[in-house]
Structures are given as structure tokens and as C-alpha cells.
Design a protein around this motif. Sequence first.
Motif, PDB file in Angstrom:
ATOM      1  N   PRO C  11       0.803  -1.232   0.000  1.00 47.35           N
ATOM      2  CA  PRO C  11       0.000   0.000   0.000  1.00 47.35           C
ATOM      3  C   PRO C  11       0.834   1.278   0.000  1.00 47.35           C
ATOM      4  CG  PRO C  11       0.089  -0.933   2.197  1.00 47.35           C
ATOM      5  CD  PRO C  11       0.919  -1.841   1.326  1.00 47.35           C
ATOM      6  N   PRO C  63       4.721   4.217   2.165  1.00 43.06           N
ATOM      7  CA  PRO C  63       5.038   5.473   1.466  1.00 43.06           C
ATOM      8  C   PRO C  63       3.848   6.433   1.461  1.00 43.06           C
ATOM      9  CG  PRO C  63       5.557   3.555   0.084  1.00 43.06           C
ATOM     10  CD  PRO C  63       4.831   3.039   1.290  1.00 43.06           C
ATOM     11  N   PHE C  65       2.110   9.973  -0.109  1.00 47.60           N
ATOM     12  CA  PHE C  65       2.069  10.958  -1.198  1.00 47.60           C
ATOM     13  C   PHE C  65       1.013  12.002  -0.873  1.00 47.60           C
ATOM     14  CE2 PHE C  65       4.623   8.738  -4.388  1.00 47.60           C
ATOM     15  CZ  PHE C  65       4.684   7.469  -3.832  1.00 47.60           C
ATOM     16  N   HIS C 119       6.349  12.324  -0.391  1.00 44.59           N
ATOM     17  CA  HIS C 119       6.375  12.788  -1.777  1.00 44.59           C
ATOM     18  C   HIS C 119       5.231  13.769  -2.026  1.00 44.59           C
ATOM     19  CE1 HIS C 119       9.209   9.548  -2.445  1.00 44.59           C
ATOM     20  NE2 HIS C 119       8.379   8.753  -1.799  1.00 44.59           N
ATOM     21  N   GLU C 133       3.058  12.425 -12.453  1.00 39.22           N
ATOM     22  CA  GLU C 133       3.992  11.311 -12.438  1.00 39.22           C
ATOM     23  C   GLU C 133       3.583  10.257 -11.401  1.00 39.22           C
ATOM     24  OE1 GLU C 133       4.948  14.602 -12.058  1.00 39.22           O
ATOM     25  OE2 GLU C 133       4.571  14.566  -9.917  1.00 39.22           O
ATOM     26  N   ASP C 135       1.493   7.688 -11.180  1.00 39.88           N
ATOM     27  CA  ASP C 135       1.430   6.281 -11.567  1.00 39.88           C
ATOM     28  C   ASP C 135       2.835   5.685 -11.696  1.00 39.88           C
ATOM     29  OD1 ASP C 135      -0.044   3.981 -12.266  1.00 39.88           O
ATOM     30  OD2 ASP C 135       0.232   4.374 -14.388  1.00 39.88           O
ATOM     31  N   TRP C 137       5.615   6.770 -10.321  1.00 41.87           N
ATOM     32  CA  TRP C 137       6.252   6.705  -9.008  1.00 41.87           C
ATOM     33  C   TRP C 137       5.740   5.512  -8.212  1.00 41.87           C
ATOM     34  CZ3 TRP C 137       6.502  12.436  -6.793  1.00 41.87           C
ATOM     35  CH2 TRP C 137       7.352  13.181  -7.597  1.00 41.87           C
ATOM     36  N   ILE C 141       8.016   1.935  -6.903  1.00 44.98           N
ATOM     37  CA  ILE C 141       8.227   1.376  -5.563  1.00 44.98           C
ATOM     38  C   ILE C 141       7.230   0.256  -5.284  1.00 44.98           C
ATOM     39  CG2 ILE C 141       9.365   3.397  -4.571  1.00 44.98           C
ATOM     40  CD1 ILE C 141       6.651   4.207  -3.377  1.00 44.98           C
ATOM     41  N   VAL C 143       4.023  -0.252  -5.506  1.00 46.55           N
ATOM     42  CA  VAL C 143       2.740  -0.061  -4.825  1.00 46.55           C
ATOM     43  C   VAL C 143       1.625  -0.652  -5.681  1.00 46.55           C
ATOM     44  CG1 VAL C 143       1.031   1.666  -4.157  1.00 46.55           C
ATOM     45  CG2 VAL C 143       3.433   1.945  -3.503  1.00 46.55           C
TER      46      VAL C 143
END
Lengths: 235, 235, 235, 235
Positions: C11, C63, C65, C119, C133, C135, C137, C141, C143
Amino acid sequence: MPRKRPPVFYPALLVIDMQNGFCTPGGSYEEYGGRIGADLDAYRQIIPNIARVIAACRELRIPIFYTQQVREASGIDLFTRLHRIIPERRAEFLRIPACVRGTWDAEILDEIKPAKGDHIVVKRRDSAFQDTELDLWLRSIYVDTIICMGVDTAICVENTLTDAFNRGYDVILVEDATASSWPEIGRATVMKVGGSYGWVLKTDRLIELLHSCKRGRGAFRFPVQFLSQPITGKG
Amino acid sequence: MPRKRPPVFYPALLVIDMQNGFCTPGGSYEEYGGRIGADLDAYRQIIPNIARVIAACRELRIPIFYTQQVREASGIDLFTRLHRIIPERRAEFLRIPACVRGTWDAEILDEIKPAKGDHIVVKRRDSAFQDTELDLWLRSIYVDTIICMGVDTAICVENTLTDAFNRGYDVILVEDATASSWPEIGRATVMKVGGSYGWVLKTDRLIELLHSCKRGRGAFRFPVQFLSQPITGKG
Amino acid sequence: MPRKRPPVFYPALLVIDMQNGFCTPGGSYEEYGGRIGADLDAYRQIIPNIARVIAACRELRIPIFYTQQVREASGIDLFTRLHRIIPERRAEFLRIPACVRGTWDAEILDEIKPAKGDHIVVKRRDSAFQDTELDLWLRSIYVDTIICMGVDTAICVENTLTDAFNRGYDVILVEDATASSWPEIGRATVMKVGGSYGWVLKTDRLIELLHSCKRGRGAFRFPVQFLSQPITGKG
Amino acid sequence: MPRKRPPVFYPALLVIDMQNGFCTPGGSYEEYGGRIGADLDAYRQIIPNIARVIAACRELRIPIFYTQQVREASGIDLFTRLHRIIPERRAEFLRIPACVRGTWDAEILDEIKPAKGDHIVVKRRDSAFQDTELDLWLRSIYVDTIICMGVDTAICVENTLTDAFNRGYDVILVEDATASSWPEIGRATVMKVGGSYGWVLKTDRLIELLHSCKRGRGAFRFPVQFLSQPITGKG
């Protein structure tokens, strides 16, 4: 389907990746020692022509968009995160990010820096259309024709230009305002564009054409017979 | 960001635009008399290698995707509707649509036709990723590596391959299973791919590599040292 | 097609548009006098839950965002440039840009501001995936699951979440960490997500689930039977 | 930025997913027994209004696009391949594909079937813009305004309509020519569209407006004051 494209053009100028990191001594590409990446001499030679085209577009009120290729300091967008097949010329990204967002390295060259009213498009992959607002911005000001220049001819310029064409824009490449670190490949791009994507014009011819074809309210009326004239980049 | 790309590859094969309209005598491009468009001889010479790669991928259970470039009979997607700068090589589209959806002209060559279990991607512009479900289909079966071949090297193959790279896929170009109607430009594509996008391999080497690197459940473990080996398409 | 999605989840957390312009007294939306745009009280009530989810994700190394909805000072991306049918609630854009890039108005709320390693995704339309960007990014990693919260439930949160689903991500909406200026419409979004897109969880339940399902290297193993349990947002 | 959007509109009609699989007794959704998926009665009630709008658009030479939601027989695009969180209403896709490409199930209802000159857009996810050529086709015939109807209001109609808006189109929803299997959620969509995305009009009003505002060459000149009139779907 009764509606036909009218014979007028609404151009915008795209200046691709003319940044310190790629084009300036002391930028991150120079530090890689010339073994990989950019040929600074080739890139710097086109600065005067780029400056002339920018000046002409400012005078003629043609909208100007600069692209800025960036990486995040965090490294999330390094190629090594996504790719395990890392081509030779992209190998600089194996180690540290170049043209990090917000640094001098990522800035447009001082000689041709954006003026008030110009637009900046931040990009992260080859095409200026990928994952950016460029298409929507162009639509919002009725642009249907892209004049393209900058570096590298064979990578970011070509990808942006073919992407523009495939999204329905008419395209023009300014042959002596674009440069490649690999001259043979760059020449092939010019030939390909002339034969399959749009017009290839030199700086002098472009500026002359823009001045002579200008009509009111941002429109240009390029001569129809121009289509069948001999063009530079026939491949 | 602790997660790293594992050292295994999940490849898929893309066979680009090997259709009657472009590659078969009697197809719409031949009818244009060879003045514009496709070089049928060049395109037909690669059919044996394409057949060999397809056979190897079937045997190794690598998913296979064929692209079909189509136009609507209605003409809504003719370039003349969107463009007023129509490059020379695209000029066939000025008059009538080629490879119309549903016709023999649009079908894949009989010699290498899709088998049960293969997938067809209908496309309308240069890249097989533009306006198609390809990316989502590749994600849905865990593909991260694209093996690319077909025609034309410099246009649809190159656009598809650079698009794949820029969306995060690793890419491999099969040098002697792709052909261009403009040899000099096609060679530049091969050099560019080898230097900036991925691997360039010949049919023999690719098939050998696939057989020797096959692991369980669709995974391939390509040798890491391969990255720094001399490669064909260095540009 | 032998490969199946494994039963683990990777996730990432998306925090949508929690910016001064929308959520802080003195921001541009408050200045419009509450007649149009955002309900600041509704938006501010979720800040504690958002802070708790962020803290849990930081602890569990998920992570994070943040999205930032911006406009250019130049006005090139004002809705009035593209649209002539301007809906009532978007009418603020008729006059001046809100959340201009680089201003305090566009910044994330101080109470939940990004930490080092988080991020930022700059966006300009409803979905955090459009022209960004994000998708790429997320792919970089690994996700595959989006936990979504922020404002406005019915507009930017819903558009981002349905866009994530349609691109192949699994999605989770944190019901009491999202708010709408139009409660009836916001409730319908929650019902719709629960019935047609993914899971709807409250903050307590989400944090508990994340803690109990954590495995090594960023993976979470959510219970399979969870799929058929009664969920909050059933519509 | 001197160019302004002119006060004329070039509309196209989108008819969303009016297919046997969703709307006809004997279609794949009815076979699921009404436990999941579509409410056939609700969907069938709008057929007369849809037919009237189609007839009016044909008479007025407004271009018509039908969407067809399809799945591949191979199952590559089943949600179960991409998702492990499968929402309740999508659960039909757990087992077998519905509306398989090329079958009667996927065809448009006979009562409102496409005529010569209409266009078909094959889609696989919620929005008719995702992974389709729709945007490029609309650009190629100068469409800037989308009139949207069909099913399901809250899923494919809403996603298509918000996607159209976010790509810069003006949008109109025909309130009594769209239906939802979940009335409360469908009503919220109508309210949301009226408040945040565009106009909500009933069939009678739309047809009257189209007739009275028709100008030459595909253009319509909707009254400016219409913008501030009370509208049905205010939320």
C-alpha cells in the motif's frame, strides 16, 4: 462529419531541456567526464539560433513553453528503480540524480531564460507530453501547431515531436536549433521528421515564414503549396 | 523506499503491424505503387525470423501480443482530418483509409497468424500504447519486459519501444526481426535503442538466451553481467 | 496466463488536497465568503484522523504521497480558458486563480505537513493521476494498493480513487478522514466506493488492520475473508 | 494569451453502454439473478428518451458515439487478474467475462442501434476516454461539448463525464435518459454534475435547446444567460 480543419495555424514554441545540467560547464553531465550523456559543445552551438527563434516568437506573440527535465532528490524517479536493463547512455542515473528539481542544475540556461508570460513544463521522461499538463495548456490557448527545438534531437526532442503529432498537432522541427550528442542518430531524426511527421526548417526560413504568414489574433496562414516544396529533411 | 526490483524478468512479445496492408502483395500499400509508404521486400524478408521468435515464445509460454494498425471506413481517423501538414510518407492517407478495421487488409499475415491464447491490440497511431488497453493487459499478467519486433523499425516499432521504456518497462529489440522502408533511418533506430533504451539482440541470440534463462512461473533470470557486454546496436 | 496476483498488498497513502487555500481560515476559498467552494468547518474536522493515519503509515514505513492542487499565476489553467459551461461551484475560477503554485495558499496544512521522505504530487485537475507522475512513481516502488483520504470526498478524492481502480490498483477509502462540502453527495461517494470500487474503513479499523497485517519488506497480508465481511460503505 | 474560447459550441452525443449484457432479458447480467450488477427495469425505462435524443441529434447532424463495454473471451481483462479487493457489485467478474467482444451480449440494444455514420468506441474500464481513441476522434471533428446519457449513471456515465470535463470539454447530462441500479447514488451523481461539472437537462429541454440554438456548420450558440438559470441537478 461536415467540419474541416481551417487553413490557419495557431503555433506554440517548445524549447526542450536547455538546462544547466545538460548544457553548461559545471553542470551534472559535464561532471560525468564526457564518457556518458551529453556533448556540451554540440548543445551549446545552437544557443544563438534558439535565442533568435525565441525573440521572433516573443515579437510575434507566439506562446513559448520551456521544458525542464527533473529528478527528485529522493531518487524515487531514478531509472534504476524501474529498470534493470539500463542502457549505456542512461547510466549516469545509476548513481545520483541529475537536474534535481529546485537546483541550479535544473534551471534553464541564463542566455535564453524564460520571460514573464512564458510557461515552464516540468517533465521526467523523454516526451514533454508524458505526465504533464502540456496538452491541456495547449488546448486552453487554441494551439494546434508545435515548433520544436532544443536537445537532444534524437531523444527528448524526437519523442516530444512524435508524441505531438500522434496527439493530432502539426509539427515543425527547427533543424539548426536542435543538437544531438550522437550526430548520425540526430541526422536520422531530422530525416524521419521531414518524411513522416512534419516540416523541417532552418532558423532563417522559419523566422521569415512566421513574419510573412502572420494574420490577426494569433493565427498564421502558411502557404498551401509549401506542402509540396522540397524540404531540408527529406529522408 | 526499501523495495527493489528483483533480478527476474517477466517478458512479453510484441509483434508490430505485420499486416496484409503493409506486407502483402495486393495489400493497400502495394497498390500505391511503391511511390510512398512501405517497402514490401524489406518487410517480407523478416517473416522467417519473426516466425522463429513467435515459435520460441509459444514453447516457453511467453505471452504474445500482435498489434493491428487500423483505420475506420468512415474516415474519422484519417490524418487529413487532424493535420494540415501532411508529411510525404503519410500522404497515402490523403485519399482513402488503408488497413480498414474488419478487412483482409488489416489482418495479420497468414504465415505468422495469431494462435489461440495470443492477444490482439488494435491501434490507430504509431505507438501500441497510445489509446489502447495494452498497458493494463501487461500489468494484469505481470509483464515488465517487452521484446519488440515487426515494422516499421523507425516509426511504429520505435515509438512503441520508447513508449514502453518511458512507462517503466525494460525493452529488447530483435534486430533481424524488424525492418524499415528507409534503411538508414532504421539503422539509426537500432543504434539509438542499444545506446539509450535497452538491449538489441539478433534472433539466434535472443532464442538462446530465453531458453537458458527460463525459470519457473513465467520468470526469466537474465545474467547481470550481460548489462556490460558488447551489444550489437551500440550507437 | 499462468501468473496470479499474490495474496500480499503493497500500500501507499494518498493525502488529497489538504491545502491552506481549501482548509485554512484566510485561504482563498474562505475569502469567497462561503458562498461557493469549500466548507472549511467540514474539512478541518478530519485533520486529527488524517494526522493519525499519517503517523501510523510513517511508523509502518508505508510510502506517503500528498497532492497539491495548483493554478498558475498566469491564469493559463483557469477553467474559464477551457470551459464556457462553468458550473456553480467552480465559479471561483472565473475571477482569479486559487492555490497558486509557490504561494502559502497552495501549501499543505502545517498540522499535517510532509516529512522528509514523503512525496508531493502537483496536480491541476480532479484526479491525482491526471497529467502527473504519480502512476510511474507508484510503479517504481511496487505499490499496488491505494489508501485514500482528504478533500473533497465527492470530487478530487472520488476521481483519484476511481482512476486508481481503473488503472488496476486496489483501493481503500478512509471514511472518517475524508470530508465533503456537500454531505449528501459525499455520503453517496462512500456508498459507491464500498459497493463498486474497494474497501471503506474507519480510521481505527484501518490502523488496527495495518498493524496486524504487516509482513516484511513493505508487504501486508490482509485476510481473505475480509472481502466478504460487512463493510461500512455498502451502497 | 489573447485567444478566447468563442461563444459557439460543437457538441457530440455519447450513448454509454446500452448493451444487451446490461439491459436485455437474457443478457449476462440478468443471468446473475439480480443479486449483483444491473437493474434491468431501471435501465430499460430510459430507452424511449435515449431514442428521442438520438433521433434529434441525427436530424441536427450532431455526431453520435456509442460505447461498448467489452471483455476478452481469454479473460485477460477480468478484474480478478488485476484486483484482489473485488467490490461486491463487480463480483460477477470473478467467474466469467460478461459482454465478450464479438458476442450478442456486447451489442448495442436493437431498439437504438447505431446507424451508418455513427461511431462505436470499444472500452474496457469505466470511462469512455480511458485507453480509447475517443479523445482523438472528438478532436478530429472539432467537438468541444459532450452530451452524455446511458448507464450506469453513477459508474460509467459519471466517470466518462468527469473525464470529459477534466480533459477540457463542456458537458451536459441528460437526466431522464440515464439510469442507475442504485437510485440514491445515481441521484447524487446528477446533483454533483449540476453543481460541479456542467449542465443537467431533461430530454424535452435538451431537444428544444438544440433546435433553437442550431447555427451553421455544426455550431450551436447556447444563450449565455443560461449559465445562471436554475438548473435541475443543483446539489
